[in-house]
Design a protein around this motif. Structure first.
Motif, PDB file in Angstrom:
ATOM      1  N   THR A   1       0.828  -1.213   0.000  1.00  0.00           N
ATOM      2  CA  THR A   1       0.000   0.000   0.000  1.00  0.00           C
ATOM      3  C   THR A   1       0.859   1.258   0.000  1.00  0.00           C
ATOM      4  N   GLY A   2       2.142   1.114   0.314  1.00  0.00           N
ATOM      5  CA  GLY A   2       3.001   2.287   0.406  1.00  0.00           C
ATOM      6  C   GLY A   2       2.904   3.010   1.737  1.00  0.00           C
ATOM      7  N   ALA A   3       2.026   2.545   2.631  1.00  0.00           N
ATOM      8  CA  ALA A   3       1.918   3.194   3.942  1.00  0.00           C
ATOM      9  C   ALA A   3       3.164   2.888   4.769  1.00  0.00           C
ATOM     10  N   PRO A   4       3.739   3.908   5.402  1.00  0.00           N
ATOM     11  CA  PRO A   4       4.893   3.670   6.272  1.00  0.00           C
ATOM     12  C   PRO A   4       4.533   2.662   7.368  1.00  0.00           C
ATOM     13  N   SER A   5       5.494   1.822   7.725  1.00  0.00           N
ATOM     14  CA  SER A   5       5.199   0.754   8.675  1.00  0.00           C
ATOM     15  C   SER A   5       6.327   0.607   9.688  1.00  0.00           C
ATOM     16  N   ARG A   6       6.017  -0.053  10.776  1.00  0.00           N
ATOM     17  CA  ARG A   6       7.041  -0.309  11.807  1.00  0.00           C
ATOM     18  C   ARG A   6       6.629  -1.524  12.629  1.00  0.00           C
ATOM     19  N   TYR A   7       7.603  -2.383  12.918  1.00  0.00           N
ATOM     20  CA  TYR A   7       7.374  -3.479  13.868  1.00  0.00           C
ATOM     21  C   TYR A   7       8.170  -3.185  15.108  1.00  0.00           C
ATOM     22  N   ARG A   8       7.502  -3.124  16.246  1.00  0.00           N
ATOM     23  CA  ARG A   8       8.237  -2.897  17.505  1.00  0.00           C
ATOM     24  C   ARG A   8       7.850  -3.946  18.509  1.00  0.00           C
ATOM     25  N   LYS A   9       8.850  -4.392  19.257  1.00  0.00           N
ATOM     26  CA  LYS A   9       8.682  -5.544  20.138  1.00  0.00           C
ATOM     27  C   LYS A   9       9.296  -5.224  21.486  1.00  0.00           C
ATOM     28  N   VAL A  10       8.540  -5.448  22.544  1.00  0.00           N
ATOM     29  CA  VAL A  10       9.070  -5.269  23.897  1.00  0.00           C
ATOM     30  C   VAL A  10       9.273  -6.653  24.500  1.00  0.00           C
ATOM     31  N   ARG A  11      10.460  -6.883  25.032  1.00  0.00           N
ATOM     32  CA  ARG A  11      10.777  -8.207  25.576  1.00  0.00           C
ATOM     33  C   ARG A  11      11.739  -8.055  26.743  1.00  0.00           C
ATOM     34  N   ASP A  12      11.985  -9.175  27.441  1.00  0.00           N
ATOM     35  CA  ASP A  12      12.793  -9.097  28.658  1.00  0.00           C
ATOM     36  C   ASP A  12      14.279  -8.919  28.393  1.00  0.00           C
ATOM     37  N   ARG A  13      14.746  -9.289  27.192  1.00  0.00           N
ATOM     38  CA  ARG A  13      16.103  -8.929  26.790  1.00  0.00           C
ATOM     39  C   ARG A  13      16.014  -8.454  25.347  1.00  0.00           C
ATOM     40  N   THR A  14      17.025  -7.713  24.887  1.00  0.00           N
ATOM     41  CA  THR A  14      16.857  -6.982  23.620  1.00  0.00           C
ATOM     42  C   THR A  14      16.919  -7.855  22.385  1.00  0.00           C
ATOM     43  N   SER A  15      17.340  -9.098  22.515  1.00  0.00           N
ATOM     44  CA  SER A  15      17.392  -9.966  21.341  1.00  0.00           C
ATOM     45  C   SER A  15      17.146 -11.402  21.774  1.00  0.00           C
ATOM     46  N   PHE A  16      16.707 -12.244  20.821  1.00  0.00           N
ATOM     47  CA  PHE A  16      16.512 -13.672  21.056  1.00  0.00           C
ATOM     48  C   PHE A  16      15.624 -13.927  22.281  1.00  0.00           C
ATOM     49  N   ALA A  17      14.428 -13.324  22.258  1.00  0.00           N
ATOM     50  CA  ALA A  17      13.444 -13.549  23.312  1.00  0.00           C
ATOM     51  C   ALA A  17      12.063 -13.327  22.708  1.00  0.00           C
ATOM     52  N   PHE A  18      11.067 -13.985  23.290  1.00  0.00           N
ATOM     53  CA  PHE A  18       9.701 -13.811  22.800  1.00  0.00           C
ATOM     54  C   PHE A  18       9.142 -12.480  23.288  1.00  0.00           C
ATOM     55  N   ALA A  19       8.096 -12.031  22.604  1.00  0.00           N
ATOM     56  CA  ALA A  19       7.522 -10.721  22.913  1.00  0.00           C
ATOM     57  C   ALA A  19       6.719 -10.763  24.207  1.00  0.00           C
ATOM     58  N   LEU A  20       6.837  -9.708  25.000  1.00  0.00           N
ATOM     59  CA  LEU A  20       5.819  -9.444  26.021  1.00  0.00           C
ATOM     60  C   LEU A  20       4.632  -8.829  25.283  1.00  0.00           C
ATOM     61  N   VAL A  21       4.929  -7.763  24.542  1.00  0.00           N
ATOM     62  CA  VAL A  21       3.948  -7.178  23.617  1.00  0.00           C
ATOM     63  C   VAL A  21       4.718  -6.722  22.381  1.00  0.00           C
ATOM     64  N   SER A  22       4.156  -6.974  21.212  1.00  0.00           N
ATOM     65  CA  SER A  22       4.733  -6.404  19.997  1.00  0.00           C
ATOM     66  C   SER A  22       3.602  -5.783  19.190  1.00  0.00           C
ATOM     67  N   VAL A  23       3.987  -4.859  18.319  1.00  0.00           N
ATOM     68  CA  VAL A  23       2.981  -4.243  17.448  1.00  0.00           C
ATOM     69  C   VAL A  23       3.524  -4.136  16.028  1.00  0.00           C
TER      70      VAL A  23
END
Lengths: 181, 331
Positions: free
Chosen positions: B221-243
């Motif tokens: 669609t050309g709409a700007p997008s972003r994936y953001r993920k909050v987790r207990d460590r900054t990499s190699f962890a599952f999301a607490l919440v992501s959007v």
């Protein structure tokens, strides 16, 4: 349908072809350590959470604890023992020079993972921390420390040698001129 | 792990017939989740049907969209230059999940069909309604900090762990399925995943022998997008919440808005209520807060995961702040 619980599998490990009956439950990690006695590859968690068992399968880094051997018919595997037939791989030398280990248990996995990661960067693959990953041109020789850390996050080091591991990888990456490391 | 048979069929029809023959037969692709669940005795197949010879590795870009074969690896999809340019949200989401080693092995279908990482589900010494229906859910009174608040039931509060699926939900992706009977279906993610209700053992609407063959992405669609993920460590962890967020702003007003959340529900949660509240409006912090309140009105928070509701709202405000001003500056 074949109801056997074993199959004949042909797999190349460090250049040597092995053809043998494999129990369908066998992981690549157990084949390497228990059958082929290549004990350089380590079993850490055995659940895909630590990276100690990382090897290269058809040139790509994967976790040998989560790969069933029966799915690898005709595949080619390189382990820490087979990285360099002449002796020591430049990255292994860099790990020694930078003192990038204490107990050494995670080291074979770190080294195999770093070789895979450098290859991915050479192919231009971005990481989560690549700025503007839609358009970025990734180059191994200019990879930032933050990039190296993110790309290596699948390998845990309980001794905490992380800064020196990044140093060692950085040393080898900086010398890269799109050749094979 | 109990002894098991293995087959590597050459045709989809043969593969489907094999899986249909036994109630304990399963497809295997990368095996990164399945092998682990087999080691834990959570999944006890008597037959593995390997899909690697089934020609499922197509990755083609068209004017109308993109086709991603079910057997494409997570790494291959995230690194593909066409995906990066057309759907950077997909690359971002995949790269936010797992590790390089796992992404090299894991397939797209396997990512979609991976099981929850709820600790009780993975521990066969504990009751779990998803593993054995009717045995109970110790998570509700136990460790549930990582578990779901939306779409859950009194029988199960597990979350779906995928990051990629959250991006696919925002993009209105369609999952192509070859039914065991040979017919072909195209399912939205809301049609693929079912909510637990009193049958949390069934994650999806797929029947035995149904094979995911591809994911189709509609034209960008050309709409700007972003994936953001909050987790207990900054990499190699599952999301607490992501959007996964897509937002197009014109004259200060949201003209296209898509929001999907990970880590909060048994499936990637497309937030259509919040989207409707924002569409045609100025995406201010207070409006986003209201929109998220409306979205989470049906939430069933537990003592240790209620924080996810506020976290989802603040994450959304932060992402919209990132996406909206960039467009003002560009005009």
């Amino acid at each position: 349908m074949n109801t056997d619980t074993r199959s004949m599998v042909r797999i190349t490990v460090n250049g040597k072809v092995h053809e043998q009956q494999i129990d369908h439950r066998s992981t690549l990690l157990d084949l390497l350590r228990e059958t082929l006695r290549l004990t350089g590859t380590k079993k850490g968690c055995d659940h895909g959470q630590c990276g100690a068992c990382t090897v290269l399968v058809d040139g790509q880094r994967v976790l040998s604890c989560l790969k069933l051997v029966v799915t690898l018919d005709d595949a080619s595997v390189v382990t820490i023992e087979g990285l360099d037939t002449d002796g020591v791989h430049p990255l292994q030398e860099a790990f020694v020079a930078r003192d990038a280990l204490q107990c050494g248990y995670c080291t074979p996995g770190q080294v195999c993972s770093a070789i895979g990661a450098m290859d991915e960067a050479r192919r231009g693959w971005p990481s989560l921390v690549t700025p503007d990953l839609a358009n970025a041109e990734v180059e191994l020789s200019t990879l930032s420390r933050e990039e190296i850390r993110e790309r290596m996050s699948g390998n845990l080091c309980r001794c905490g040698a992380y800064p020196s591991i990044v140093d060692a990888i950085e040393d080898v990456a900086r010398q890269d001129a799109n050749g094979t490391v | 792990m109990k002894p098991l048979s293995y087959a590597r069929p050459r045709t989809q029809a043969e593969a489907a017939a094999l899986v249909r023959r036994s109630p304990d037969a399963v497809f295997i692709a990368g095996g990164t989740n399945l092998t682990d669940l087999m080691k834990l005795d959570v999944v006890t197949p008597d037959l593995l049907v390997d899909v690697q010879d089934l020609d499922l590795t197509e990755l083609t870009h068209h004017e109308w969209g993109t086709v991603v074969g079910a057997g494409v690896t997570n790494a291959g999809l995230a690194g593909d230059i066409g995906i990066r340019r057309r759907y950077p949200l997909v690359s971002e989401a995949i790269l936010a999940g797992a590790s390089g080693q796992i992404r090299n092995a894991a397939s797209i279908a396997g990512n979609l069909l991976q099981r929850t990482r709820c600790g009780y589900f993975q521990d066969v010494t504990k009751p779990c309604n998803k593993r054995s229906p009717g045995s109970g859910c110790p998570a509700i009174a136990g460790a549930h900090r990582e578990l779901g608040v939306l779409g859950t039931s009194e029988h199960c509060v597990a979350t779906h762990p995928s990051d990629m699926a959250v991006a696919l939900a925002a993009l209105d992706a369609v999952v192509r399925v070859r039914r065991a009977t040979g017919s072909v279906s195209a399912l939205t993610l809301d049609e693929l995943y079912r909510l637990p209700g009193d049958r949390p053992d069934r994650d999806t609407t797929l029947e035995p022998g149904d094979l995911v063959t591809a994911v189709e992405l509609p034209a960008p669609t050309g709409a700007p997008s972003r994936y953001r993920k909050v987790r207990d460590r900054t990499s190699f962890a599952f999301a607490l919440v992501s959007v996964a967020a897509m937002l197009k702003v014109e004259d200060g007003v949201a003209v296209d808005v898509r929001l999907a959340y990970g880590g909060v529900a048994p499936r990637p949660w497309r937030a259509r209520t919040a989207e409707a509240a924002l569409l045609g409006e100025r995406p201010t912090d207070s409006l986003i807060t209201q929109a998220l309140q409306a979205e989470f009105a049906t939430a069933r928070p537990l003592p240790d995961n209620a924080f996810k509701i506020n976290l989802a709202a603040s994450l959304t405000r932060a992402v919209v702040r990132d996406l909206a001003p960039a467009q003002k500056a560009g005009r």
